[in-house]
Scaffold this motif. Structure first.
Motif, PDB file in Angstrom:
ATOM      1  N   MET A 169       0.843  -1.177   0.000  1.00 36.05           N
ATOM      2  CA  MET A 169       0.000   0.000   0.000  1.00 36.05           C
ATOM      3  C   MET A 169       0.892   1.245   0.000  1.00 36.05           C
ATOM      4  SD  MET A 169      -2.724   1.455   2.800  1.00 36.05           S
ATOM      5  CE  MET A 169      -3.922   0.188   2.570  1.00 36.05           C
ATOM      6  N   LEU A 170       0.572   2.184  -0.870  1.00 34.26           N
ATOM      7  CA  LEU A 170       1.308   3.445  -0.939  1.00 34.26           C
ATOM      8  C   LEU A 170       0.629   4.502  -0.077  1.00 34.26           C
ATOM      9  CD1 LEU A 170       2.057   3.754  -4.739  1.00 34.26           C
ATOM     10  CD2 LEU A 170       3.625   3.116  -2.929  1.00 34.26           C
ATOM     11  N   PHE A 171       1.440   5.356   0.487  1.00 31.50           N
ATOM     12  CA  PHE A 171       0.936   6.469   1.278  1.00 31.50           C
ATOM     13  C   PHE A 171       1.373   7.762   0.621  1.00 31.50           C
ATOM     14  CE2 PHE A 171       1.399   2.891   4.183  1.00 31.50           C
ATOM     15  CZ  PHE A 171       0.135   2.849   4.736  1.00 31.50           C
ATOM     16  N   LEU A 172       0.659   8.819   0.879  1.00 36.85           N
ATOM     17  CA  LEU A 172       0.952  10.111   0.263  1.00 36.85           C
ATOM     18  C   LEU A 172       2.414  10.548   0.435  1.00 36.85           C
ATOM     19  CD1 LEU A 172      -0.012  12.560  -1.316  1.00 36.85           C
ATOM     20  CD2 LEU A 172      -0.774  13.553   0.830  1.00 36.85           C
ATOM     21  N   PRO A 173       2.997  10.435   1.621  1.00 41.07           N
ATOM     22  CA  PRO A 173       4.407  10.849   1.736  1.00 41.07           C
ATOM     23  C   PRO A 173       5.325  10.092   0.786  1.00 41.07           C
ATOM     24  CG  PRO A 173       3.462  10.609   3.912  1.00 41.07           C
ATOM     25  CD  PRO A 173       2.445  10.068   2.935  1.00 41.07           C
ATOM     26  N   GLN A 174       5.075   8.807   0.583  1.00 40.58           N
ATOM     27  CA  GLN A 174       5.897   8.033  -0.343  1.00 40.58           C
ATOM     28  C   GLN A 174       5.752   8.555  -1.769  1.00 40.58           C
ATOM     29  OE1 GLN A 174       4.109   4.295   0.992  1.00 40.58           O
ATOM     30  NE2 GLN A 174       6.191   3.480   1.005  1.00 40.58           N
ATOM     31  N   VAL A 175       4.541   8.851  -2.163  1.00 42.01           N
ATOM     32  CA  VAL A 175       4.296   9.372  -3.512  1.00 42.01           C
ATOM     33  C   VAL A 175       4.997  10.717  -3.689  1.00 42.01           C
ATOM     34  CG1 VAL A 175       2.520  10.206  -5.102  1.00 42.01           C
ATOM     35  CG2 VAL A 175       2.139   8.111  -3.797  1.00 42.01           C
ATOM     36  N   LEU A 176       4.915  11.570  -2.687  1.00 46.17           N
ATOM     37  CA  LEU A 176       5.550  12.886  -2.780  1.00 46.17           C
ATOM     38  C   LEU A 176       7.069  12.787  -2.792  1.00 46.17           C
ATOM     39  CD1 LEU A 176       3.207  14.943  -0.447  1.00 46.17           C
ATOM     40  CD2 LEU A 176       3.235  14.879  -2.950  1.00 46.17           C
ATOM     41  N   ILE A 177       7.617  11.859  -2.021  1.00 47.23           N
ATOM     42  CA  ILE A 177       9.061  11.646  -2.045  1.00 47.23           C
ATOM     43  C   ILE A 177       9.479  11.143  -3.422  1.00 47.23           C
ATOM     44  CG2 ILE A 177      10.936  10.204  -1.144  1.00 47.23           C
ATOM     45  CD1 ILE A 177       9.443  10.303   1.600  1.00 47.23           C
ATOM     46  N   ARG A 178       8.747  10.178  -3.961  1.00 49.40           N
ATOM     47  CA  ARG A 178       9.066   9.624  -5.287  1.00 49.40           C
ATOM     48  C   ARG A 178       8.938  10.698  -6.372  1.00 49.40           C
ATOM     49  NH1 ARG A 178      11.902   5.376  -7.472  1.00 49.40           N
ATOM     50  NH2 ARG A 178      12.019   6.325  -9.515  1.00 49.40           N
ATOM     51  N   PHE A 179       7.895  11.500  -6.276  1.00 46.25           N
ATOM     52  CA  PHE A 179       7.679  12.592  -7.228  1.00 46.25           C
ATOM     53  C   PHE A 179       8.886  13.531  -7.232  1.00 46.25           C
ATOM     54  CE2 PHE A 179       5.902  16.964  -7.809  1.00 46.25           C
ATOM     55  CZ  PHE A 179       5.607  16.866  -9.154  1.00 46.25           C
ATOM     56  N   SER A 180       9.370  13.870  -6.066  1.00 46.69           N
ATOM     57  CA  SER A 180      10.527  14.764  -5.968  1.00 46.69           C
ATOM     58  C   SER A 180      11.788  14.101  -6.507  1.00 46.69           C
ATOM     59  CB  SER A 180      10.742  15.191  -4.514  1.00 46.69           C
ATOM     60  OG  SER A 180       9.633  15.925  -4.063  1.00 46.69           O
ATOM     61  N   ILE A 181      11.986  12.840  -6.193  1.00 44.62           N
ATOM     62  CA  ILE A 181      13.162  12.120  -6.713  1.00 44.62           C
ATOM     63  C   ILE A 181      13.115  12.079  -8.243  1.00 44.62           C
ATOM     64  CG2 ILE A 181      14.225   9.826  -6.881  1.00 44.62           C
ATOM     65  CD1 ILE A 181      13.494   9.467  -3.896  1.00 44.62           C
ATOM     66  N   ASP A 182      11.948  11.801  -8.791  1.00 43.66           N
ATOM     67  CA  ASP A 182      11.812  11.741 -10.253  1.00 43.66           C
ATOM     68  C   ASP A 182      12.044  13.091 -10.915  1.00 43.66           C
ATOM     69  OD1 ASP A 182      11.365   9.053 -10.112  1.00 43.66           O
ATOM     70  OD2 ASP A 182       9.209   9.165 -10.470  1.00 43.66           O
ATOM     71  N   ARG A 183      11.925  14.159 -10.155  1.00 47.33           N
ATOM     72  CA  ARG A 183      12.217  15.500 -10.676  1.00 47.33           C
ATOM     73  C   ARG A 183      13.667  15.899 -10.405  1.00 47.33           C
ATOM     74  NH1 ARG A 183       8.732  19.741  -8.353  1.00 47.33           N
ATOM     75  NH2 ARG A 183       9.573  20.967 -10.060  1.00 47.33           N
ATOM     76  N   ASN A 184      14.484  14.923  -9.977  1.00 46.73           N
ATOM     77  CA  ASN A 184      15.906  15.142  -9.672  1.00 46.73           C
ATOM     78  C   ASN A 184      16.120  16.134  -8.540  1.00 46.73           C
ATOM     79  OD1 ASN A 184      16.837  13.323 -11.634  1.00 46.73           O
ATOM     80  ND2 ASN A 184      16.486  14.860 -13.204  1.00 46.73           N
ATOM     81  N   MET A 185      15.209  16.114  -7.594  1.00 45.78           N
ATOM     82  CA  MET A 185      15.346  16.984  -6.428  1.00 45.78           C
ATOM     83  C   MET A 185      15.930  16.183  -5.273  1.00 45.78           C
ATOM     84  SD  MET A 185      11.705  18.965  -6.627  1.00 45.78           S
ATOM     85  CE  MET A 185      12.075  20.095  -5.321  1.00 45.78           C
ATOM     86  N   LEU A 186      16.704  16.853  -4.451  1.00 46.95           N
ATOM     87  CA  LEU A 186      17.235  16.236  -3.249  1.00 46.95           C
ATOM     88  C   LEU A 186      16.110  16.133  -2.230  1.00 46.95           C
ATOM     89  CD1 LEU A 186      19.668  15.255  -1.604  1.00 46.95           C
ATOM     90  CD2 LEU A 186      19.986  17.620  -0.888  1.00 46.95           C
ATOM     91  N   VAL A 187      15.931  14.956  -1.669  1.00 46.30           N
ATOM     92  CA  VAL A 187      14.860  14.723  -0.706  1.00 46.30           C
ATOM     93  C   VAL A 187      15.479  14.236   0.595  1.00 46.30           C
ATOM     94  CG1 VAL A 187      12.761  13.432  -0.230  1.00 46.30           C
ATOM     95  CG2 VAL A 187      13.313  14.083  -2.584  1.00 46.30           C
ATOM     96  N   VAL A 188      15.144  14.920   1.676  1.00 42.28           N
ATOM     97  CA  VAL A 188      15.634  14.534   2.993  1.00 42.28           C
ATOM     98  C   VAL A 188      14.419  14.384   3.912  1.00 42.28           C
ATOM     99  CG1 VAL A 188      17.188  15.099   4.896  1.00 42.28           C
ATOM    100  CG2 VAL A 188      17.735  15.860   2.572  1.00 42.28           C
TER     101      VAL A 188
END
Length: 74
Positions: A1-20
């Motif tokens: 099951m996916l949760f919103l934080p996971q989707v947002l983290i993945r979205f940022s990674i796919d945009r080549n953004m640093l995620v902490v």
């Protein structure tokens, strides 16, 4: 099951953004690492990029600071 934080983290990674992501809860820390188990589709990315507001706290007051990192979004 996916949760919103996971989707947002993945979205940022796919945009080549640093995620902490930050969490003190071991279960949530584990969930934060499970973003490499799935990929957002091109359609998902396009939909999310079309949202008018991407930030809850926009920090417009800081846009003229020399080190402001989000000027490409304004």
């Amino acid at each position: 099951m996916l949760f919103l934080p996971q989707v947002l983290i993945r979205f940022s990674i796919d945009r080549n953004m640093l995620v902490v992501p930050k969490s003190a809860t071991p279960h949530r820390i584990k969930e934060n690492f499970q973003v490499f188990d799935f990929k957002l589709s091109d359609e998902d990315m396009k939909t999310m990029m079309s949202f008018n507001e991407r930030r809850a706290f926009k920090m417009e007051w800081a846009t003229h600071h020399k080190d402001f990192p989000l000027n490409t979004e304004y």
